[in-house]
Design a protein around this motif. Structure first.
Motif, PDB file in Angstrom:
ATOM      1  N   VAL A  97       0.820  -1.219   0.000  1.00 49.79           N
ATOM      2  CA  VAL A  97       0.000   0.000   0.000  1.00 49.79           C
ATOM      3  C   VAL A  97       0.850   1.263   0.000  1.00 49.79           C
ATOM      4  CG1 VAL A  97      -2.019  -1.066   1.048  1.00 49.79           C
ATOM      5  CG2 VAL A  97      -0.250  -0.104   2.513  1.00 49.79           C
ATOM      6  N   ARG A 148      -6.343  -6.806  -2.165  1.00 50.23           N
ATOM      7  CA  ARG A 148      -5.861  -5.577  -2.808  1.00 50.23           C
ATOM      8  C   ARG A 148      -7.031  -4.720  -3.262  1.00 50.23           C
ATOM      9  NH1 ARG A 148      -4.362  -5.447  -8.802  1.00 50.23           N
ATOM     10  NH2 ARG A 148      -6.563  -5.947  -8.689  1.00 50.23           N
ATOM     11  N   ASN A 149      -8.068  -5.336  -3.804  1.00 53.22           N
ATOM     12  CA  ASN A 149      -9.235  -4.579  -4.244  1.00 53.22           C
ATOM     13  C   ASN A 149      -9.924  -3.876  -3.079  1.00 53.22           C
ATOM     14  OD1 ASN A 149      -8.669  -5.446  -6.815  1.00 53.22           O
ATOM     15  ND2 ASN A 149     -10.198  -7.084  -6.783  1.00 53.22           N
ATOM     16  N   ARG A 152      -7.800  -0.828  -2.051  1.00 52.80           N
ATOM     17  CA  ARG A 152      -7.795   0.277  -3.010  1.00 52.80           C
ATOM     18  C   ARG A 152      -8.848   1.333  -2.694  1.00 52.80           C
ATOM     19  NH1 ARG A 152      -6.249  -1.861  -9.060  1.00 52.80           N
ATOM     20  NH2 ARG A 152      -4.018  -1.956  -8.644  1.00 52.80           N
ATOM     21  N   TYR A 155      -6.400   3.072  -0.241  1.00 52.56           N
ATOM     22  CA  TYR A 155      -5.069   3.241  -0.845  1.00 52.56           C
ATOM     23  C   TYR A 155      -5.188   2.924  -2.345  1.00 52.56           C
ATOM     24  CZ  TYR A 155      -3.802   2.909   4.061  1.00 52.56           C
ATOM     25  OH  TYR A 155      -3.730   3.102   5.414  1.00 52.56           O
ATOM     26  N   PRO A 156      -5.518   3.915  -3.172  1.00 55.52           N
ATOM     27  CA  PRO A 156      -5.802   3.650  -4.592  1.00 55.52           C
ATOM     28  C   PRO A 156      -4.621   3.092  -5.383  1.00 55.52           C
ATOM     29  CG  PRO A 156      -6.088   5.996  -4.058  1.00 55.52           C
ATOM     30  CD  PRO A 156      -5.705   5.296  -2.814  1.00 55.52           C
ATOM     31  N   ASP A 157      -3.404   3.264  -4.898  1.00 53.15           N
ATOM     32  CA  ASP A 157      -2.231   2.768  -5.622  1.00 53.15           C
ATOM     33  C   ASP A 157      -1.746   1.415  -5.111  1.00 53.15           C
ATOM     34  OD1 ASP A 157      -2.194   5.018  -7.220  1.00 53.15           O
ATOM     35  OD2 ASP A 157      -0.925   6.146  -5.843  1.00 53.15           O
ATOM     36  N   TRP A 159      -0.865  -2.401  -4.811  1.00 51.66           N
ATOM     37  CA  TRP A 159      -0.481  -3.359  -5.856  1.00 51.66           C
ATOM     38  C   TRP A 159      -0.005  -4.652  -5.222  1.00 51.66           C
ATOM     39  CZ3 TRP A 159       4.903  -4.296  -5.855  1.00 51.66           C
ATOM     40  CH2 TRP A 159       5.694  -3.336  -5.212  1.00 51.66           C
TER      41      TRP A 159
END
Length: 165
Positions: A97, A148-149, A152, A155-157, A159
């Motif tokens: 994150v 991760r989804n 997001r 935390y939009p970035d 991965w």
């Protein structure tokens, strides 16, 4: 000498203004000619068939025929060699994150995640000299992608990292 200059200027101006003919009549003649040609061609154009738009009907499928596709194979994953600095250890897939070049910034996000109840960790990528803040770690790619989804939203970035050790 001034008289001659004024007289020449006046003569030049009068010649210039009288030499210009109004070309309005030429434009009017051209317009009338085009209009006559348009009206002469109009009956020919009306005999051509009109275009008809054909619309294909929509066929709806019942909900029982809808397929749900698991797209976890299409999730992009980065592979890096990292070493754990803070935390319990990494599994195969991790949700990153935050990524920082200064460890103090990584520790700040790490502490916020810990306070929120996550099993956060800090890992260092020695090749790039970056500190990765990991919010969660998983054995399966599908679980990591689902997590991760969820991350997001805040935390939009976020991965996915594959620990390639």
């Amino acid at each position: 000498m001034k008289k001659y200059m004024v007289l020449c200027a006046g003569l030049f101006a009068s010649v210039a203004f009288t030499g210009c003919k109004s070309s309005e009549s030429a434009y009017k003649k051209a317009y009338e000619k085009a209009k006559a040609q348009e009206t002469a061609q109009q009956p020919i154009d009306q005999t051509q068939p009109e275009e008809v738009n054909v619309v294909t009907p929509i066929v709806e499928k019942p909900a029982t025929e809808t397929k749900v596709v698991d797209n976890t194979d299409n999730v992009q994953v980065r592979q890096e060699r990292v070493s754990v600095i803070s935390g319990s250890g990494l599994k195969s897939f991790s949700v990153v994150v935050g990524s920082f070049s200064v460890i103090a910034n990584a520790e700040g996000l790490y502490q916020r995640l810990k306070d929120a109840g996550y099993d956060a960790q800090i890992a260092k990528n020695d090749e790039r000299n970056m500190y990765r803040v990991i919010a969660a770690t998983f054995d399966s790619k599908s679980d990591a992608a689902a997590s991760r989804n969820e991350f997001r939203a805040k935390y939009p970035d976020a991965w996915l990292l594959f620990n390639g050790q």
